[in-house]
Design a protein around this motif. Sequence first.
Motif, PDB file in Angstrom:
ATOM      1  N   ALA A  73     -14.172   0.678 -41.208  1.00 31.91           N
ATOM      2  CA  ALA A  73     -12.717   0.555 -41.120  1.00 31.91           C
ATOM      3  C   ALA A  73     -12.329  -0.593 -40.191  1.00 31.91           C
ATOM      4  O   ALA A  73     -11.357  -1.309 -40.438  1.00 31.91           O
ATOM      5  CB  ALA A  73     -12.099   1.866 -40.634  1.00 31.91           C
ATOM      6  N   ILE A  74     -13.106  -0.782 -39.124  1.00 28.03           N
ATOM      7  CA  ILE A  74     -12.869  -1.914 -38.222  1.00 28.03           C
ATOM      8  C   ILE A  74     -13.089  -3.225 -38.988  1.00 28.03           C
ATOM      9  O   ILE A  74     -12.280  -4.159 -38.892  1.00 28.03           O
ATOM     10  CB  ILE A  74     -13.783  -1.846 -36.984  1.00 28.03           C
ATOM     11  N   ALA A  75     -14.166  -3.292 -39.760  1.00 37.03           N
ATOM     12  CA  ALA A  75     -14.461  -4.492 -40.544  1.00 37.03           C
ATOM     13  C   ALA A  75     -13.345  -4.788 -41.542  1.00 37.03           C
ATOM     14  O   ALA A  75     -12.935  -5.950 -41.700  1.00 37.03           O
ATOM     15  CB  ALA A  75     -15.802  -4.348 -41.261  1.00 37.03           C
ATOM     16  N   SER A  76     -12.834  -3.758 -42.200  1.00 37.18           N
ATOM     17  CA  SER A  76     -11.735  -3.953 -43.150  1.00 37.18           C
ATOM     18  C   SER A  76     -10.499  -4.496 -42.454  1.00 37.18           C
ATOM     19  O   SER A  76      -9.855  -5.427 -42.944  1.00 37.18           O
ATOM     20  CB  SER A  76     -11.383  -2.635 -43.850  1.00 37.18           C
ATOM     21  N   LEU A  77     -10.162  -3.921 -41.312  1.00 36.66           N
ATOM     22  CA  LEU A  77      -8.997  -4.381 -40.563  1.00 36.66           C
ATOM     23  C   LEU A  77      -9.175  -5.847 -40.132  1.00 36.66           C
ATOM     24  O   LEU A  77      -8.255  -6.649 -40.280  1.00 36.66           O
ATOM     25  CB  LEU A  77      -8.770  -3.488 -39.346  1.00 36.66           C
ATOM     26  N   ILE A  78     -10.350  -6.206 -39.646  1.00 36.93           N
ATOM     27  CA  ILE A  78     -10.609  -7.588 -39.235  1.00 36.93           C
ATOM     28  C   ILE A  78     -10.453  -8.538 -40.421  1.00 36.93           C
ATOM     29  O   ILE A  78      -9.821  -9.592 -40.313  1.00 36.93           O
ATOM     30  CB  ILE A  78     -12.010  -7.717 -38.598  1.00 36.93           C
ATOM     31  N   ASP A  79     -10.986  -8.167 -41.554  1.00 38.34           N
ATOM     32  CA  ASP A  79     -10.895  -9.004 -42.752  1.00 38.34           C
ATOM     33  C   ASP A  79      -9.446  -9.187 -43.198  1.00 38.34           C
ATOM     34  O   ASP A  79      -9.016 -10.298 -43.513  1.00 38.34           O
ATOM     35  CB  ASP A  79     -11.747  -8.403 -43.864  1.00 38.34           C
ATOM     36  N   LEU A  80      -8.677  -8.112 -43.220  1.00 36.51           N
ATOM     37  CA  LEU A  80      -7.285  -8.175 -43.672  1.00 36.51           C
ATOM     38  C   LEU A  80      -6.403  -8.983 -42.718  1.00 36.51           C
ATOM     39  O   LEU A  80      -5.609  -9.821 -43.156  1.00 36.51           O
ATOM     40  CB  LEU A  80      -6.720  -6.762 -43.835  1.00 36.51           C
ATOM     41  N   ILE A  81      -6.544  -8.733 -41.436  1.00 38.54           N
ATOM     42  CA  ILE A  81      -5.734  -9.475 -40.470  1.00 38.54           C
ATOM     43  C   ILE A  81      -6.188 -10.933 -40.422  1.00 38.54           C
ATOM     44  O   ILE A  81      -5.370 -11.847 -40.304  1.00 38.54           O
ATOM     45  CB  ILE A  81      -5.765  -8.802 -39.081  1.00 38.54           C
ATOM     46  N   GLU A 116      -5.848  -9.434 -31.582  1.00 38.53           N
ATOM     47  CA  GLU A 116      -5.387 -10.822 -31.631  1.00 38.53           C
ATOM     48  C   GLU A 116      -6.268 -11.590 -32.603  1.00 38.53           C
ATOM     49  O   GLU A 116      -7.485 -11.642 -32.451  1.00 38.53           O
ATOM     50  CB  GLU A 116      -5.443 -11.483 -30.255  1.00 38.53           C
ATOM     51  N   ALA A 117      -5.618 -12.174 -33.618  1.00 34.40           N
ATOM     52  CA  ALA A 117      -6.305 -13.012 -34.597  1.00 34.40           C
ATOM     53  C   ALA A 117      -5.830 -14.448 -34.395  1.00 34.40           C
ATOM     54  O   ALA A 117      -4.634 -14.695 -34.274  1.00 34.40           O
ATOM     55  CB  ALA A 117      -5.988 -12.544 -36.012  1.00 34.40           C
ATOM     56  N   LYS A 118      -6.797 -15.358 -34.360  1.00 33.23           N
ATOM     57  CA  LYS A 118      -6.466 -16.753 -34.078  1.00 33.23           C
ATOM     58  C   LYS A 118      -7.301 -17.680 -34.952  1.00 33.23           C
ATOM     59  O   LYS A 118      -8.518 -17.528 -35.023  1.00 33.23           O
ATOM     60  CB  LYS A 118      -6.751 -17.039 -32.610  1.00 33.23           C
TER      61      LYS A 118
END
Length: 160
Positions: A73-81, A116-118
């Motif tokens: 679920a963490i991986a999915s969130l990282i990919d989507l954001i 935070e996504a950058k």
Amino acid sequence: MTRNDDDDEVNTIPIQIAKEWLESTARGQTGREIDRQALQNLYSLHVQKGLIQCNFVVPKSLSDRDGNWRVGAIASLIDLIGASVVHTIHGNIHVSVDFNISFFSTIKVQEEVEIEAKVLGDKGSLFSFTVVIRKKENGDLVAVGKQWMSLYDLNHRSKL
């Protein structure tokens, strides 16, 4: 050179689209089921060109039997954001070409994280970014995702 307000408006459209998609998916109104699940407790979004900051409360539906946030679920969130932060710059569909996640600590159901996504690099059709997830309570690292995405041409079904 004169400033053109139309150019400013065109440049903000990808930012607005990314923000609206994240918000509506978090509310369960758009996106695929897996996207809605991964983003269901996302809130307090700040979106600008090349940067997204938000908070997330881990729901029970994304936990393992020990009450920890599932790594998938963490991986999915990282990919989507991450895809959304790239969208703020280019506004097109992207495909992951390299994806790496480092996990530092677990987080329990109902705990809150800051995300935070950058965008780090823009090579025209290839983008790199990081997504950093920290516990809101004390700032401890939960996970750091590093990813490269390439533009995707839906008409030719190939990378540009």
